[in-house]
Design a protein around this motif. Structure first.
Motif, PDB file in Angstrom:
ATOM      1  N   ASN A  68       0.832  -1.194   0.000  1.00  0.00           N
ATOM      2  CA  ASN A  68       0.000   0.000   0.000  1.00  0.00           C
ATOM      3  C   ASN A  68       0.875   1.256   0.000  1.00  0.00           C
ATOM      4  OD1 ASN A  68      -1.556   2.276   1.066  1.00  0.00           O
ATOM      5  ND2 ASN A  68      -3.183   0.757   1.325  1.00  0.00           N
ATOM      6  N   VAL A  71       0.331   3.703   3.161  1.00  0.00           N
ATOM      7  CA  VAL A  71       0.876   3.159   4.417  1.00  0.00           C
ATOM      8  C   VAL A  71       2.398   3.277   4.424  1.00  0.00           C
ATOM      9  CG1 VAL A  71       1.183   1.052   5.774  1.00  0.00           C
ATOM     10  CG2 VAL A  71      -1.061   1.621   4.854  1.00  0.00           C
ATOM     11  N   ASN A  72       3.023   2.867   3.334  1.00  0.00           N
ATOM     12  CA  ASN A  72       4.479   2.956   3.246  1.00  0.00           C
ATOM     13  C   ASN A  72       4.953   4.398   3.367  1.00  0.00           C
ATOM     14  OD1 ASN A  72       5.989   0.331   2.661  1.00  0.00           O
ATOM     15  ND2 ASN A  72       4.172   0.142   1.395  1.00  0.00           N
TER      16      ASN A  72
END
Length: 146
Positions: A68, A71-72
């Motif tokens: 994702n 998220v990263n």
């Protein structure tokens, strides 16, 4: 009588070598060739967390955090890449996916000392392979309709 070596030509040679890939199984862009792709350059220097997220999303299993992008990017931004470990994992995954000769210790030094250049180099590599079939994939041709 002492002789001195002119420093400027030596530095130019070192940086030129770093900016120019050496072999077919090397990175498409040199480590200091950050400005070759304007989009990646701007994203990498002004919002590196976003470029990290984009790179991680393009390499399935390349990040500890999944695929994702958001998220990263958020975790990278909060932790600054956990001192380069997150960047290093993605960089190694990119190198292994495309058969790039690499030294894991040297790659860690690159992401630790100049994470923006490393991420831009990875993004340029990923973009250069966009649309290619994964390694080992075979072409599929549909049977003619009857």
């Amino acid at each position: 009588m002492s002789t001195t070596i002119p420093l400027l030509p030596v530095l130019v040679q070192v940086f030129w070598t770093m900016a120019t890939p050496a072999a077919a199984n090397d990175w498409k862009a040199g480590f200091c060739g950050c400005c070759g792709d304007c989009k990646n350059c701007l994203i990498g220097y002004f919002v590196p967390c976003v470029l990290f997220g984009m790179n991680a999303q393009k390499i399935p299993g390349g990040s500890f955090l999944g695929d994702n992008c958001a998220v990263n990017a958020i975790v990278w931004c909060i932790s600054r890449g956990l001192c380069g470990v997150l960047d290093w994992k993605v960089r190694i995954a990119v190198a292994e996916k495309y058969g790039i000769v690499h030294n894991p210790g040297m790659e860690f030094l690159k992401v630790f000392c100049c994470p923006c250049c490393a991420m831009i180099q990875e993004a340029t590599e990923l973009d250069s392979h966009a649309g290619e079939a994964p390694a080992g994939a075979t072409a599929y041709t549909a049977a003619p309709a009857q």
